[in-house]
Every structure is written in structure tokens, then in C-alpha cells.
Write a protein that holds these residues in place. Structure first.
Motif, PDB file in Angstrom:
ATOM      1  N   ASP A  99       0.711  -1.116   0.086  1.00  0.00           N
ATOM      2  CA  ASP A  99      -0.086   0.079  -0.013  1.00  0.00           C
ATOM      3  C   ASP A  99       0.815   1.128   0.169  1.00  0.00           C
ATOM      4  N   LEU A 100       0.976   1.899  -1.306  1.00  0.00           N
ATOM      5  CA  LEU A 100       1.616   3.268  -1.275  1.00  0.00           C
ATOM      6  C   LEU A 100       0.539   4.518  -1.068  1.00  0.00           C
ATOM      7  N   TYR A 101      -0.570   4.120  -0.835  1.00  0.00           N
ATOM      8  CA  TYR A 101      -1.802   5.338  -0.547  1.00  0.00           C
ATOM      9  C   TYR A 101      -1.927   5.385   0.918  1.00  0.00           C
ATOM     10  N   ALA A 102      -1.978   4.325   1.601  1.00  0.00           N
ATOM     11  CA  ALA A 102      -2.224   4.607   3.086  1.00  0.00           C
ATOM     12  C   ALA A 102      -3.471   5.331   3.463  1.00  0.00           C
ATOM     13  N   GLN A 103      -4.558   4.916   3.033  1.00  0.00           N
ATOM     14  CA  GLN A 103      -5.894   5.755   3.366  1.00  0.00           C
ATOM     15  C   GLN A 103      -5.675   7.184   3.113  1.00  0.00           C
ATOM     16  N   ILE A 104      -5.199   7.497   1.771  1.00  0.00           N
ATOM     17  CA  ILE A 104      -5.327   8.909   1.526  1.00  0.00           C
ATOM     18  C   ILE A 104      -4.224   9.671   2.342  1.00  0.00           C
ATOM     19  N   SER A 105      -3.132   8.974   2.417  1.00  0.00           N
ATOM     20  CA  SER A 105      -2.011   9.435   3.162  1.00  0.00           C
ATOM     21  C   SER A 105      -2.291   9.614   4.694  1.00  0.00           C
ATOM     22  N   SER A 106      -3.200   8.734   5.070  1.00  0.00           N
ATOM     23  CA  SER A 106      -3.508   9.008   6.747  1.00  0.00           C
ATOM     24  C   SER A 106      -2.972   8.002   7.580  1.00  0.00           C
ATOM     25  N   ILE A 107      -2.446   6.871   6.896  1.00  0.00           N
ATOM     26  CA  ILE A 107      -1.760   6.041   8.120  1.00  0.00           C
ATOM     27  C   ILE A 107      -0.238   6.203   8.135  1.00  0.00           C
ATOM     28  N   ALA A 108       0.124   6.600   9.428  1.00  0.00           N
ATOM     29  CA  ALA A 108       1.556   7.075   9.679  1.00  0.00           C
ATOM     30  C   ALA A 108       2.572   5.696   9.913  1.00  0.00           C
ATOM     31  N   LEU A 109       1.979   4.855  10.440  1.00  0.00           N
ATOM     32  CA  LEU A 109       3.020   3.724  10.954  1.00  0.00           C
ATOM     33  C   LEU A 109       2.616   2.538  10.318  1.00  0.00           C
ATOM     34  N   GLY A 110       1.749   2.246   9.392  1.00  0.00           N
ATOM     35  CA  GLY A 110       1.388   1.037   8.706  1.00  0.00           C
ATOM     36  C   GLY A 110       0.259   0.402   9.488  1.00  0.00           C
ATOM     37  N   TYR A 111      -0.260  -0.628   9.001  1.00  0.00           N
ATOM     38  CA  TYR A 111      -1.445  -1.419   9.497  1.00  0.00           C
ATOM     39  C   TYR A 111      -1.109  -2.046  10.555  1.00  0.00           C
ATOM     40  N   ASN A 112      -1.973  -1.892  11.660  1.00  0.00           N
ATOM     41  CA  ASN A 112      -1.728  -2.786  12.921  1.00  0.00           C
ATOM     42  C   ASN A 112      -0.389  -2.498  13.781  1.00  0.00           C
ATOM     43  N   ASN A 113      -0.057  -1.232  13.706  1.00  0.00           N
ATOM     44  CA  ASN A 113       1.292  -1.022  14.336  1.00  0.00           C
ATOM     45  C   ASN A 113       0.990  -1.373  15.817  1.00  0.00           C
ATOM     46  N   PRO A 114       1.856  -2.068  16.285  1.00  0.00           N
ATOM     47  CA  PRO A 114       1.952  -2.621  17.643  1.00  0.00           C
ATOM     48  C   PRO A 114       1.918  -1.183  18.825  1.00  0.00           C
ATOM     49  N   ALA A 115       2.566  -0.141  18.382  1.00  0.00           N
ATOM     50  CA  ALA A 115       2.587   0.964  19.398  1.00  0.00           C
ATOM     51  C   ALA A 115       1.136   1.749  19.366  1.00  0.00           C
ATOM     52  N   VAL A 116       0.577   1.956  18.222  1.00  0.00           N
ATOM     53  CA  VAL A 116      -0.696   2.513  17.817  1.00  0.00           C
ATOM     54  C   VAL A 116      -1.745   1.558  18.352  1.00  0.00           C
ATOM     55  N   LEU A 117      -1.583   0.179  18.282  1.00  0.00           N
ATOM     56  CA  LEU A 117      -2.644  -0.758  19.022  1.00  0.00           C
ATOM     57  C   LEU A 117      -2.567  -0.757  20.443  1.00  0.00           C
ATOM     58  N   LYS A 118      -1.313  -0.632  20.980  1.00  0.00           N
ATOM     59  CA  LYS A 118      -1.388  -0.342  22.304  1.00  0.00           C
ATOM     60  C   LYS A 118      -1.834   0.719  22.868  1.00  0.00           C
ATOM     61  N   ALA A 119      -1.715   2.042  22.391  1.00  0.00           N
ATOM     62  CA  ALA A 119      -2.422   3.215  22.518  1.00  0.00           C
ATOM     63  C   ALA A 119      -4.274   2.982  22.462  1.00  0.00           C
ATOM     64  N   ALA A 120      -4.451   2.215  21.503  1.00  0.00           N
ATOM     65  CA  ALA A 120      -5.908   1.999  21.171  1.00  0.00           C
ATOM     66  C   ALA A 120      -6.543   1.115  22.248  1.00  0.00           C
ATOM     67  N   THR A 121      -5.507   0.593  23.039  1.00  0.00           N
ATOM     68  CA  THR A 121      -6.177  -0.506  24.077  1.00  0.00           C
ATOM     69  C   THR A 121      -5.889  -0.086  25.376  1.00  0.00           C
ATOM     70  N   SER A 122      -5.374   1.065  25.474  1.00  0.00           N
ATOM     71  CA  SER A 122      -4.994   1.632  26.745  1.00  0.00           C
ATOM     72  C   SER A 122      -6.229   2.015  27.625  1.00  0.00           C
ATOM     73  N   PRO A 123      -6.161   1.956  29.028  1.00  0.00           N
ATOM     74  CA  PRO A 123      -7.029   2.464  29.952  1.00  0.00           C
ATOM     75  C   PRO A 123      -7.358   3.812  29.560  1.00  0.00           C
ATOM     76  N   GLU A 124      -6.667   4.661  29.074  1.00  0.00           N
ATOM     77  CA  GLU A 124      -6.911   6.071  29.050  1.00  0.00           C
ATOM     78  C   GLU A 124      -7.840   6.151  27.709  1.00  0.00           C
ATOM     79  N   MET A 125      -7.515   5.398  26.635  1.00  0.00           N
ATOM     80  CA  MET A 125      -8.257   5.095  25.355  1.00  0.00           C
ATOM     81  C   MET A 125      -9.508   4.976  25.872  1.00  0.00           C
ATOM     82  N   ALA A 126      -9.921   3.704  26.576  1.00  0.00           N
ATOM     83  CA  ALA A 126     -11.341   3.565  26.994  1.00  0.00           C
ATOM     84  C   ALA A 126     -12.133   4.595  27.857  1.00  0.00           C
ATOM     85  N   ILE A 127     -11.196   5.354  28.489  1.00  0.00           N
ATOM     86  CA  ILE A 127     -11.870   6.410  29.308  1.00  0.00           C
ATOM     87  C   ILE A 127     -12.402   7.484  28.323  1.00  0.00           C
TER      88      ILE A 127
END
Lengths: 501, 501
Positions: A99-127
């Protein structure tokens, strides 16, 4: 202490790659060369096409289903984000596309990036999701830190304040509002009261309360699609037809010849012509200009570049004429150009007044530094949400990963490698790769016609590469910041193969 | 099967209530009376004020910190959303306030609602956050289901399609764009090509490509704060001052006398006057009207109600004059009025053409049914994200909880109870509670002056109740749908206590 939710329980991308890499991915810096491998050891080694056609039969079923509830006429294909990984997007047929288009230039670190997933599943995200605050009235106890360590830590040189919004259009429009209020405050006096005439006339959308001020934008610019931002968008009729618009001025954008260094003198003359026209328009436009807005590289409009000379010229001119200078980094920002902010290439002596962002940062808003760009009263720049902490948390994770892994420098490196290979290819296919241009991996070239370009993009997909277009006939590369030399090799091979079809 | 992330590991609200209730809260329907208790057995039994002043010293510190990075001048207090629970919002001093404002009417089910937390910590949420799709180009494989089971399942009677956006302003502006494109398509022919004059003129923001069409809105309306939506907002000068605006018409909004049934005849005459003026404006306004937009109850503008007669009158008039009828349910929607959509009280013979939503649904957008309201070509109604699956997932969770627990009917019940108690109180304090009005718990009354109202709201907070204002001198109640009789009792007691101060 709150127990961390383990990202490894969440996704099941290609080969369960995330499960085995979470630990490594969040544990700090690595050498420049190995970032994507550390993130994505199970990323596919090459595109894989499994359906007889692309898009395939499962896609047709998915589109049929989705069409019942959503407008799918612009859909390239239906994606399976559970299975997508790193630089590879997977469609519902199981095709794995580089993928060289990345959601019209909107995915910074690739799909299912571990660090982003970690933020997405963090307690502060849920809150933040379950208790989305009206930030202006009831800010959350952690918002100061979320901003300070993320969005604000990433602020462009010379800027240290931010106003958060929800989209690129919203970021630009709230920036315009700030510029209009600033302009009128200069005229009225920053501490002066509103006149009764202003208070009354604004309620019927009239002068002087609603003044006939304007924003100057450039030919082939794109700044969004709501009513204010669309009035500054000048890229394609399809965006603007049938929508009422403000009578705002449009300046010519320098039409440069590529490569830029070869045509430096001609380009300089063209830029001088455009700067002179900007000055003339600001001095003569019937609706006084409150701000100039420009993309450092016009993206939707065709990847049209600017030089440091032109950027500095605009900065000087806007200072001289006392209008704000807004740099729209919605698409160019967050590293893909080989600088964190593309306007850093201009080496300005004074920072822009306002820089807007969205897309790769997921969060949106505008940076500034002048305290008086904050309106004199609360509730003038305001709305229910005033941003979204859940997106600011993602932005922080992205920023920290970029810094920890030096991904901006890495992207500059990879970009140089990629453009070198494309240059070599262009000597072999000079009509198919014209006006090759780019900074970092933010690269484009022109083809012979819109039709040739569109067929080429389709053929790329059939051969396992997802890519986009811009302008009338340009190919637009917008990979994530985890795009590496090995991906560049695959891409160039597929391009050559398609050229030879 | 993907392992579910347990919400119980995420939050630590007051008394760790969530931990013990997740199981119960997501396991289906309960009796109407016990909803909040099942959700929130550890919800405080009464407000608790622990700081000597409200806001207290910790709040001052938090504001000082936040002010360095964000505009805090409109902040009531800094909230601790980790500790907030159900109907109680907790500030950083540890004060526990009964919340009847709910993030400017945007929290549907109370703080840290277990079902919403479950959605917020689900695998699909993580995937949607880490791989935010450009829905128009690369829709996600699960978006059809997310919409069908959530936002679309909740569609108002007669409407079955949706376009998703990000905010109330964005929902209204994309609805306006749809209305403008529809209007011009009617004139041009739905399958007709654009003329070369249109294609050229739109690029310089001029007619005929950018036509001088308009949206008619009402005196004291609020529809948002971006350039198009702000042009229809007419509630307060502070929203509009210094911002350029379109020359769009404003009709008088019926100034009704309360209680409505007592003054039925006078109110009918007032409504007829306003309907006649709407007709006159549509027929004579120089910029042809493409749509009329109205809130079923004007919220920001002062909780001004409409009758079924007026709603039906507008529906008939817009049909007769061939303009679209847009109902803005951004604040009134999602149950608080005792109907899921407030315009259901109008019992329209034909559904509105467009209904917009945001706030309590977290997701935003507009409903419609006429297929031709979809523009004739892709990319006309379009932007990078075209909505946000992460918000649509939250909306679905909210909708399912509302249905499973019959929370709309429950809110109607509680509202009746609450307004009865306030009626009784108004006979004791007739100057302090004037023009009491409401549907469900969507209740307001007027006070003697803006100053009296503002002091009253401050005193409420000092006594443990968070509440908002609207219009020049109204008190605005916007509790969540888990507000019960016991909360109403506490609220009315505190109100009476403050009246007696």
C-alpha cells in the motif's frame, strides 16, 4: 496501577505478526535499517493476488452489502483491517497489496502498528471514548499531558500553542475563524468592545458584524470541503459544483519545471510573478484579505512543489502586508516528506502564523504562537467537543514512535533510494514517468493523460500494489513511514512490469 | 475467536463499580425501574463536596497546567473521568457532582457505562482506531454491519439511508451540500451534464457553478459554528462576530407561551404568523432557498419548543414550495425528550427529507430516504474519512443499550416525574421558575435575568449539582438517559436549597 490491556489479544493480522512483536515494538529505539522488520517480522515478503480479478468476487459481495447502507461508488475495494499488516493492505478476497496510498495519506506507521494498537487498547483510550469530554467546558485531567507529550511536542519550529479540532477541513476553518477575529481585533483594538451595530448586524449575517473579509488561496489548492475551506479549494470542479461559495481571491501557484535545480532560474522568475500577483490581490481585492493559506506541496492538486525562496517570499509578503500566513500541512505533515513538517524545507526566518494538521496525526487542529491569535473572549473559538482526546492519544503514540525510531530521517533515506530507482526507470520509460518529483517518500510523477494514469493505477492493483492519483494525470505515492528499501524494490519492479504490459 | 478485552481491567471509577457490574449490564433487558442501579450499584447516593470552594485548589492547579497548552477560559472545572460514574461527574478535587448537563448534552448513558466501555475495549474498536479507514475509498469489511445494527437501526421513521460525518456542524454542512446539489440537479436535470460555464465559474467561486443558493433558518437557532452552519446559527452574537457569512434568510421562530396547552389558541396564531413569513421568505429571498433547517426544540437558543401543528405546517410548506426540510436533531436526538427523535412528537404525515445527528450518538451524520439526495456522481459528497467507524461502534453500543433497557420510555417516565416536582416548586418560587417546559428530561425554565441565572448555576455547583444554561436566562437540564427518580429528588432538593440561600 491499572492493568494494561494486552494488544496481542486484539488483532489477528497476517500470520498473527503482532502477537510476537509487541514487546519489541514498544521498547525504544532501533537502528534505522531494521524498523519495519522489527515491527512486522510477519509482514508479507511480496504482494499476493489470490482472486482471478482484482477486486474479486468477495469484494463484489461486500460492496453489494455495503451499498445498501453507504455510498460505495468511490470504493477501490473493501478492506479487511483485521488482516492488514505494516505496508500491506488486505482486501476481503484475501489479496495482499503493498500500500503506497495509506488511506489517502492518513496511516502514519502502517497497519496494525503495535504501538498504535497499544494506545488504542490503553485504559486512557477506553476512558476517553466512554466519557468523551466537552473539552472547552469540562476538560479532562489528563488532556494537558496528552497534548504536551504528543501534539505539542511535535509542534513546528517557533510554534507552541494549539487549538484542536476533528478534521482537516475543520482545522483550516477554525484557523480561518481565528484569522478573521484577529484581523478585526487589529482594526478595532484588541480590548475594544463590539459596537451595537456589530452586535445587531451579525445576527442577520451582515456587515459590519459579519465582515466581508477573505482568505487568499492558490490555483489548484486543496484545503477541504466544508463551506469556508471549500471556498479556498481550487483543485477540481467536482469538489465545488453547486455549492455556494465566498468571493475570495485565488492567486497563481508557481508552475515549476522539474527537476527543480536544473530549472532554478526559470522557476525563480515564475515564483516572482506569482508573489507579485499575491501582493496585487491582497492590495486590491474588494474583500480585505485576512490570511493567505498554502500547502508546502499541493497534494490533491497534483503534487506541485514550492521552493524555499517562494515560502520565504510569502512569509515576507504576508508580514509586510499584515495578513496571517497559514501553512496547511494536513497532507504534508508528520514526516513523509523527510521533515516532520514539510514547510521546514523553507528554512523560514520567522515561523508561519498558523500551521494546520490532520490525516496522519488522526487528531486535527492548528498550531500558532502569537497569544493574540486567541480571541479576546471565551466562546468565540468554541464548539461542543473542541477536539477529541481519543485522537490526541493516538497522535501521541504516533509521535513517540516516530521519535524513538527516527522515522523521519529514515523516510528521507528511503525516499532518496526510491526516487533514485524511479529516475533510472524514467530514462527507460520517459513518456510514462514525466516530471518525477518528491521529498522523502512523498513522491509523484506525471503520465501522458488522465486515462493512461487511471489505467496504470488499476493495473498496479491487479499486480498487487495500491496507489493513488492526484491532479489531472499524476501518480501519487503516499506510503507510511515504515516503508523501506525492500518495499521500494517491490514497488519499482511492479511498476516496470506494468509499464511493459 | 478473538478474545474479548475485559472492560473491568480498564477503569477505576468511584468504588470500582464497573468491575462488579459488567456482566449484568450487558446481559439484556431489565425492568424500567432498576436500570441505573443495575448499571451503577456503586454510584454515589448523593453529591459530595470535599473542597472548601468549588472549584477547589486542585482544580486551580490543573487549570494552570492546562492553560499553558489549551484555552481554558470556558472551563467550568477539570474533570476526572476515571472516577466519574453514572450520573456523577467527579472533579480533580474529588467533588462528586450530580450531572444534569452531561458534556453539553453529549453523554447518553452516564459516565463509564459498562456497555460503552465494552465497545470501547472491543477488538473491533482497536482495529478501527489503529487502521482508521478512508471509508469512501477503502471501506472496512465490518462497516455495513456496524451501520446496519447501530446508526441505521436507529433511523427516524421513514428514513433508511445515512451519510456519516464527524460533528454536528459537519453533519449540518454536508446536509446543506446535499440540499444544494439536489436543488441544482432538479433545475438542470438529474442526468444532465454540467455546462462548461459551470465548470469554469465554480473554480473562481462564481455563478453559475457556485450558485447563490441559501438555507433558511430561524431566529435564535443554533446549527453549528463552521462557515455554512454558522450562517444558519442565530442564537448569540458571540458565535458570529467577525466571521464572514452567507446572505441567507432568517424566519421568526414562534414565541410560544407555556404551558403550551393553556395557550393553545394564541400559540396557534403565532405559529401561523411564522409559517406565513417562512413562505414569504422562500418566495422572495434573492438567493433561492434550497432547504429549511429547524431544531424540534431550539436548545442553545433557549429551549424553545415547537408544536406538531408547526412541524406539520413546515413539512407541508416545504413540500409545496419544493425545498428540502432538514430537521437538526444534534441535541434533541437519541432519547432525552422521551422519543428517540424529538420530531416524532410532530407525527408528520411525511418524514423530513433530512435529519442530522451527533452529540449523544458520538457518531455524526444525516439520515435521508430519497435516493436522489445522493449526488449523481461519486466524489461530490466526499472527504478523507467520510465518518469514523470508532464512533459508529460507540453509537451502536449506545443504541443497543437504549433498546435493551427501554431507556427512551424510561426517560419519558422520569421526565414526567421531574417536571411534576419542578411544577410544584414553581408555585413556591414563581419568579425563580418561569416558563417551565420540557419533554422527557429535556427540561428548561427561565429565571429573572441572565445574572440571576448565572449565579444560580454557580450556586448549584457549589451544592453538588452540575447544570447548564441556554438562551439569555434559561436553565437547561440535559441529564443522561440513566437519570432516575432518585436523582430527580436530589436535584429538586438542591434547587430548593439554593433558592432559599
Amino acid at each position: 496501577m491499572i492493568k494494561q490491556v494486552r494488544p496481542s489479544t486484539v488483532a489477528r493480522p497476517i500470520g498473527s505478526a503482532i502477537k510476537s512483536t509487541v514487546g519489541a515494538a514498544v521498547s525504544g529505539s532501533r537502528s534505522l535499517a531494521s524498523v519495519a522488520e522489527t515491527y512486522y517480522p510477519e509482514e508479507p515478503v511480496a504482494p499476493k493476488i489470490v482472486s482471478a480479478t482484482v477486486p474479486g468476487p468477495e469484494n463484489a459481495k461486500a460492496i453489494e452489502k455495503l451499498t445498501k447502507v453507504f455510498d460505495t461508488r468511490a470504493a477501490y475495494f473493501v478492506a479487511d483491517y483485521y488482516k492488514s499488516l505494516g505496508n500491506y493492505i488486505v482486501d476481503v478476497d484475501g489479496n495482499e497489496l503493498l500500500d503506497l496510498y495509506a488511506q489517502i495519506s492518513s496511516i502514519a506507521l502502517g497497519y496494525n502498528n503495535p504501538a498504535v494498537l497499544k494506545a488504542a487498547t490503553s485504559p486512557e483510550m477506553a476512558i476517553s471514548l466512554a466519557n468523551r469530554p466537552a473539552l472547552g467546558n469540562f476538560p479532562s485531567s489528563d488532556y494537558a499531558e496528552i497534548l504536551a507529550d504528543g501534539i505539542l511536542a511535535a509542534a513546528p519550529p517557533g510554534l507552541d500553542k494549539v487549538w484542536t479540532d476533528l478534521s482537516g477541513s475543520g482545522a483550516n476553518e477554525t484557523a480561518f475563524k481565528a484569522a478573521f477575529m484577529y484581523k478585526r481585533a487589529q482594526e478595532r483594538g484588541f480590548d475594544a468592545d463590539f459596537s451595537s451595530e456589530e452586535l445587531e448586524s451579525c445576527m442577520v449575517n451582515s456587515k459590519p458584524g459579519c465582515p466581508d473579509l477573505s482568505i487568499l488561496s492558490f490555483e489548484t489548492a486543496f484545503h477541504g470541503r466544508l463551506f469556508g475551506s471549500l471556498s479556498t479549494t481550487r483543485s477540481k470542479p467536482i469538489h465545488k459544483l453547486d455549492i455556494p461559495s465566498f468571493n475570495w481571491p485565488k492567486a497563481p501557484f508557481p508552475v515549476l519545471k522539474y527537476p527543480l535545480d536544473k530549472y532554478a532560474e526559470e522557476n525563480r522568475a515564475e515564483e516572482d510573478r506569482c508573489l507579485a500577483e499575491v501582493e496585487r490581490l491582497i492590495k486590491t481585492w474588494p474583500n480585505p484579505v485576512a490570511a493567505v493559506i498554502i500547502e508546502p506541496i499541493q497534494s490533491e492538486g497534483g503534487d506541485n512543489h514550492t521552493s524555499p525562496y517562494f515560502g520565504q517570499g510569502l512569509r515576507d509578503l504576508t508580514k509586510k502586508l499584515n495578513v496571517l500566513f497559514i501553512v496547511d500541512e494536513v497532507q504534508t505533515g508528520v514526516g513523509a516528506t523527510g521533515k516532520f513538517w514539510a514547510h521546514e524545507y523553507w528554512n523560514l526566518t520567522d515561523a508561519p502564523d498558523i500551521v494546520t494538521f490532520s490525516k496522519k496525526f488522526q487528531a486535527a487542529g492548528y498550531y500558532f504562537s502569537e497569544p493574540k491569535i486567541v480571541p479576546n473572549l471565551p466562546y468565540r473559538q468554541f464548539n461542543t467537543w473542541c477536539g477529541d482526546p481519543s485522537k490526541a492519544i493516538i497522535a501521541r503514540a504516533i509521535y513517540k514512535e516516530i521519535v524513538a525510531n527516527d522515522l523521519v530521517a529514515r523516510t528521507a533515506q528511503v525516499g532518496e533510494y526510491l526516487i533514485g530507482k524511479l529516475e533510472a526507470l524514467s530514462t527507460k520509460f520517459p513518456t510514462k514517468i514525466q516530471n518525477l518529483r518528491g521529498k522523502g517518500t512523498f513522491i509523484a510523477w506525471d503520465m501522458e493523460s488522465p486515462e493512461v494514469r487511471d489505467s496504470f493505477l488499476k493495473a498496479l492493483r491487479t499486480n498487487g500494489v495500491n496507489c493513488g492519483g492526484c491532479g489531472p494525470k499524476s501518480v501519487r505515492l503516499r506510503p507510511a513511514l515504515v516503508f523501506e528499501e525492500k518495499h521500494a524494490d517491490i514497488f519499482v519492479d511492479v511498476v516496470e512490469k506494468v509499464f511493459q504490459l
